[in-house]
Design a protein around this motif. Structure first.
Motif, short mmCIF file in Angstrom:
data_model
loop_
_atom_site.label_atom_id
_atom_site.label_comp_id
_atom_site.label_asym_id
_atom_site.label_seq_id
_atom_site.Cartn_x
_atom_site.Cartn_y
_atom_site.Cartn_z
N LEU A 60 6.25 2.42 5.48
CA LEU A 60 6.82 3.74 5.22
C LEU A 60 7.74 3.72 4.00
O LEU A 60 7.80 4.71 3.25
CB LEU A 60 7.60 4.22 6.45
CG LEU A 60 6.78 4.35 7.75
CD1 LEU A 60 7.68 4.80 8.88
CD2 LEU A 60 5.64 5.34 7.56
N GLU A 61 8.43 2.63 3.79
CA GLU A 61 9.36 2.54 2.67
C GLU A 61 8.66 2.17 1.36
O GLU A 61 9.26 2.28 0.29
CB GLU A 61 10.44 1.50 2.98
CG GLU A 61 11.35 1.90 4.15
CD GLU A 61 12.30 0.78 4.55
OE1 GLU A 61 12.06 -0.37 4.08
OE2 GLU A 61 13.24 1.04 5.32
N GLY A 62 7.42 1.75 1.45
CA GLY A 62 6.68 1.37 0.25
C GLY A 62 7.04 0.01 -0.29
O GLY A 62 6.70 -0.32 -1.43
N SER A 63 7.70 -0.83 0.52
CA SER A 63 8.10 -2.15 0.06
C SER A 63 6.97 -3.18 0.19
O SER A 63 7.13 -4.32 -0.26
CB SER A 63 9.33 -2.63 0.84
OG SER A 63 9.06 -2.67 2.23
N VAL A 64 5.87 -2.81 0.81
CA VAL A 64 4.71 -3.69 0.91
C VAL A 64 3.50 -2.91 0.41
O VAL A 64 3.37 -1.71 0.70
CB VAL A 64 4.50 -4.17 2.37
CG1 VAL A 64 4.17 -3.00 3.29
CG2 VAL A 64 3.38 -5.21 2.45
N PRO A 65 2.62 -3.52 -0.36
CA PRO A 65 1.47 -2.78 -0.90
C PRO A 65 0.47 -2.42 0.18
O PRO A 65 0.26 -3.18 1.14
CB PRO A 65 0.86 -3.74 -1.91
CG PRO A 65 1.27 -5.10 -1.44
CD PRO A 65 2.64 -4.92 -0.83
N VAL A 66 -0.16 -1.26 0.03
CA VAL A 66 -1.24 -0.87 0.93
C VAL A 66 -2.54 -0.83 0.13
O VAL A 66 -2.55 -0.44 -1.04
CB VAL A 66 -0.98 0.50 1.59
CG1 VAL A 66 0.22 0.44 2.50
CG2 VAL A 66 -0.82 1.60 0.55
#
Length: 908
Positions: free
Chosen positions: A744-750
């Motif tokens: 949700l925070e965008g700290s890990v790539p999707v």
């Protein structure tokens, strides 16, 4: 002299009755005229052959021509004119037929006239007292008078007759022709004249057409259709496959004589496929027939002319002039076309002619039998003529037949790329085969063209072998076009394309080199787009592929157009732009460009099926995936087949076959094995299988999919989501929330944009279980906001029942996302079923898979056990079951038990 009636005619012939008064001799004494003896067979409707196919449509056409008092059946030898008219004459019993088999002897006018009178006199429609039975007898120089007498005698007939003159082309004598012309002009309405000829008779046909007096049946009408060829073969006891029938029809152009000869050959052939593949005008029986019936009647100069132009099909007049050295080649072709319908205008371009296939191959075989190198020299002339006009296909075909390796290599270097980009791989493969494997391996142009041709049909191993040959013989300072070809081949073969791509020129600047053109520019754009896509520069890749698409459309490069669309689909699906994915993939599948032997439409089907699935169009996803699997037989790469099978299984899962869907997903991954696939595809397929297994409560199966994915990729949002779902299913609310937070925070790539939607929906579920209503509503709104640009509706169909309940309760209050909220509620076949149960029933249902007794469930919910029992009875009734185990199984099948429903009652 006694006049004999029809019944007194001798068996071996017919004597024409004489008039009551004879013409006078030069000495003043009466002298009877010389009356030719007419054989009965000459004026008898011929018998039908033993092998005969009645052609009802043509008979009907002849019947319909009764309003025209003159019919012309004009076609070359062997088109069944005589058989057709004989059958027509016999099949209609209401009208008598006077038949005359015209031959060369009928150029003696008296004999022709005697035959006409005798044939009419035999008709029952001519009464015994009619003057036709007693004359008029031929008188030289009296054609008008004789025809007038005959017409007067026929005017009073009680019923009509047909007068058929077969093979009327045999008449060349001016007086004999004048007789026929006068008959056509003067016969009464009681007589319908039918002429059959190989050539149009010298009559005023345009005037007859204008007056509505003429009916015409020509070669195109008499040619057998493919259906008639099949019927003829069946009638002969030959049962051929549809493809064999079509091949025979193409080889013969529906020519009846050719078909009959082919039937006889097929009856004796040990291998019918081989016989049909070799059947041509060079076949002995066909060659003899053509030589006797067609070629023998041609003047020597016409025969020589046709022999020279037979190397080409079609034959433009300009090429005919080059091949024959005649400046009048155009007028020569025109005269021949009027002489025999076996040479016709093709309708492709003005001044372009075609020679009937069997006649052309007969003439070509004759040319080759004469020895020397004349045929190969003519092929070389034709190759260069077509090349000057930038016609790659005929240029390559003639070069391949020229026995000149240097010429063939020159043509291949010039035309290989246009053929590849248009999708004409068969023509290219044929030319490369004719060049020989040694020549291909020694020439980098040919090696790279062969590599790209193999790539186009999904033959990766062969493509890589050709690429290796190209690397060995590539010059140090290769021209731009060669660099471009190598780069594209490296990219699609999965080789080290980076270094090659670095040598590419900037596509925005003019490219150097004399051969530079739109095809090279398009390939540069394609290579640049591939390079940027490999570096995840999706915007740059989209721009390059869009430019490639525009160039391919502008220059009619069909295969490159479809490839560009598919690559734009790859960019779109990896960006989560499912709307664009569906648009471009549907265009590829609807193009019908004849490229079904390539993986390109299969790739489009795989992406479209996945986009339909994620967008909640489950039925469409299953259909497209099934069609793609069928179309991909033999051409689909392992990753494409994996994707199609996985999407098909997931669609089946969503449509209610949950156990079968999961099995198909597992088998798809198992069959895929250790093959390579992109991280995005691995993520998508693993997520589908993991979610299906978890929703069915198969934790071990879910963990197997997770482990497979973890081995293939590094840390990603998808791995965290799968772990979070597992924790939620195990009632570990806090762990699930901590795992989903980085997503949700965008700290890990999707890898998949829709993963963010899944993350917000799980956050919403956890917030609901923790009674954080404000946080839950915020999470749901965020999920809708993330789903709207992606058009991702499937995550909502698989969401927890509590989440869908929240979506229903707040429907209409999501502002700009109300539309996506409405569509999310409508999406998915399982959505209406979830509303069968009340919120409390869903809560109780969520506790049924546990080992808690009903008393423990009641204590957990702080209600009486009787209340719980009432809820359980209601659940059983709505689900149509009679036990707790059945209720859990059916609920899972219908998607009523989510992965985290066990925590629906809150922490324990």
């Amino acid at each position: 002299m006694k006049l004999r009636t029809l019944h007194e005619v001798p068996l071996d012939g017919v004597d024409v009755p004489s008039p009551a008064r004879y013409p006078w001799s030069h000495d003043g004494c009466p002298r009877p005229p010389t009356i030719p003896r007419i054989p009965r067979v000459k004026i008898t409707v011929p018998p039908l052959p033993s092998r005969f196919l009645r052609r009802a449509g043509l008979n009907d056409a002849l019947d319909a021509g009764a309003s025209a008092d003159f019919s012309l059946v004009s076609a070359p030898a062997g088109y069944g004119k005589t058989t057709l008219l004989a059958d027509w004459s016999r099949s209609t019993g209401l009208t008598d037929t006077a038949w005359i088999a015209v031959d060369g002897d009928d150029n003696e006018p008296g004999r022709l006239w005697a035959s006409i009178v005798a044939s009419l006199a035999r008709c029952a429609a001519v009464p015994p007292g009619n003057r036709v039975r007693s004359g008029p007898v031929w008188r030289p120089g009296a054609v008008p008078e004789l025809v007038a007498e005959l017409a007067d005698a026929l005017t009073t007939l009680p019923q009509p007759v047909r007068l058929v003159l077969d093979d009327v082309h045999e008449l060349v004598d001016p007086v004999a022709v004048h007789i026929v012309r006068s008959l056509v002009r003067s016969m009464p309405a009681t007589v319908r004249i039918v002429l059959a000829a190989r050539l149009d008779p010298p009559l005023s046909l345009p005037r007859l057409r204008l007056g509505g007096r003429l009916q015409e049946l020509r070669m195109e009408h008499l040619a057998f259709s493919s259906q008639e060829v099949a019927a003829l073969l069946e009638a002969s006891g030959l049962h051929l496959a549809p493809a064999q029938v079509d091949l025979l029809h193409r080889r013969t152009d529906g020519w009846a004589a050719g078909l009959q000869l082919a039937v006889r050959g097929l009856e004796q052939a040990a291998d019918r496929d081989t016989y049909l593949a070799q059947f041509s005008g060079a076949e002995r029986s066909v060659s003899d027939y053509l030589a006797d019936e067609i070629v023998a009647g041609l003047p020597d100069d016409v025969h020589d002319f046709l022999r020279l132009v037979s190397v080409s099909d079609p034959v433009p007049t300009g090429l005919a002039a080059e091949l024959t050295g005649r400046d009048d080649a155009g007028s020569m072709l025109d005269r021949i076309a009027h002489r025999t319908a076996l040479v016709t205008t093709t309708g492709q371009e003005p001044g372009t002619y075609g020679v009937h296939e069997l006649l052309r191959t007969h003439l070509l075989a004759d040319l080759e039998r004469r020895g020397g190198h004349r045929a190969t020299q003519l092929h070389a002339v034709a190759a260069r003529w077509w090349a000057e006009r930038d016609e790659s296909r005929p240029a390559l075909d003639h070069a391949a037949r020229s026995a000149d390796p240097a010429l063939l290599g020159e043509m291949l270097r010039r035309f290989a790329v246009p053929l590849l980009l248009r999708g004409d791989r068969r023509q290219l493969r044929h030319a490369l085969t004719r060049a020989g494997s040694d020549a291909v391996a020694a020439d980098p142009w040919l090696s790279l063209a062969s590599s790209l041709g193999h790539l186009g049909t999904g033959e990766t191993a062969a493509a890589q072998a050709d690429l290796a040959s190209a690397r060995r013989c590539l010059p140090d300072r290769a021209p731009t076009e060669l660099v471009v070809l190598r780069t594209v081949a490296e990219q699609f073969c999965g080789g080290a394309a980076g270094a090659a791509a670095a040598a590419l020129p900037d596509a925005d600047r003019p490219l150097p080199g004399p051969q530079t053109g739109p095809q090279t520019e398009a390939l540069v754009r394609l290579a640049r787009g591939n390079e940027r896509l490999a570096h995840r520069d999706r915007a740059g890749a989209r721009a390059e592929f869009t430019a490639t698409l525009e160039l391919s459309r502008r220059h009619d490069l069909g295969f490159l157009q479809e490839l560009s669309l598919v690559l734009l689909g790859v960019v779109a699906v990896s960006s989560g732009d499912l709307r664009t994915t569906r648009t471009v993939c549907r265009e590829v599948l609807g193009a019908a460009g004849g490229h079904d032997d390539t993986p390109v439409p299969v790739a489009a089907a795989a992406m479209l099926a996945y986009a339909e699935l994620v967008s909640g169009e489950t039925v469409g996803a299953e259909r497209v995936a099934a069609d793609g699997l069928d179309a991909g037989t033999g051409v689909a790469s392992p990753p494409l087949r994996f994707a199609l099978r996985a999407v098909h299984g997931a669609a089946g899962f969503d449509l209610g076959d949950r156990a079968g869907g999961l099995v198909e997903l597992q088998r798809a991954r198992s069959d895929f094995g250790t093959e390579e696939a992109s991280p995005e595809q691995c993520a998508a397929m693993a997520m589908l299988e993991f979610r299906a297994a978890l929703l069915l409560g198969h934790q071990a199966a879910a963990q197997s999919a997770l482990a497979w994915f973890a081995q293939r990729t590094g840390e990603s949002g998808e791995l965290l989501m799968m772990r979070a779902w597992s924790e939620a299913a195990g009632c570990h609310r806090d762990r699930a929330r901590s795992l989903v937070r980085p997503v949700l925070e965008g700290s890990v790539p999707v890898l998949l944009p829709a993963t963010v939607v899944d993350a917000w929906l799980l956050e919403t579920a956890v917030a609901l279980w923790s009674s954080e209503r404000v946080a839950a509503r915020h999470g749901l709104a965020a999920a809708l906001a993330a789903a709207e640009p992606l058009d991702a509706l499937r995550p909502f169909t698989l969401a927890e029942p509590d989440v869908r309940t929240l979506l229903i309760r707040h429907h209409g209050s999501f502002g700009p996302w109300d539309d996506i909220a409405s569509r999310a509620l409508d999406a998915g076949p399982g959505a209406p079923q979830q509303e069968l149960l009340s919120d409390r029933e869903l809560t109780v249902l969520g506790l049924l898979p546990s080992l808690l007794s009903l008393e423990e469930v009641a204590a957990d919910l702080t209600v009486s056990v009787n209340t719980v029992k009432s809820h359980v009875r209601s659940i059983y009734g709505k689900l149509g079951v009679s036990s707790r185990r059945q209720a859990v199984a059916v609920a899972r099948q219908r998607g009523l038990l989510g992965g985290a429903v066990c925590v629906a009652a809150g922490p324990r």
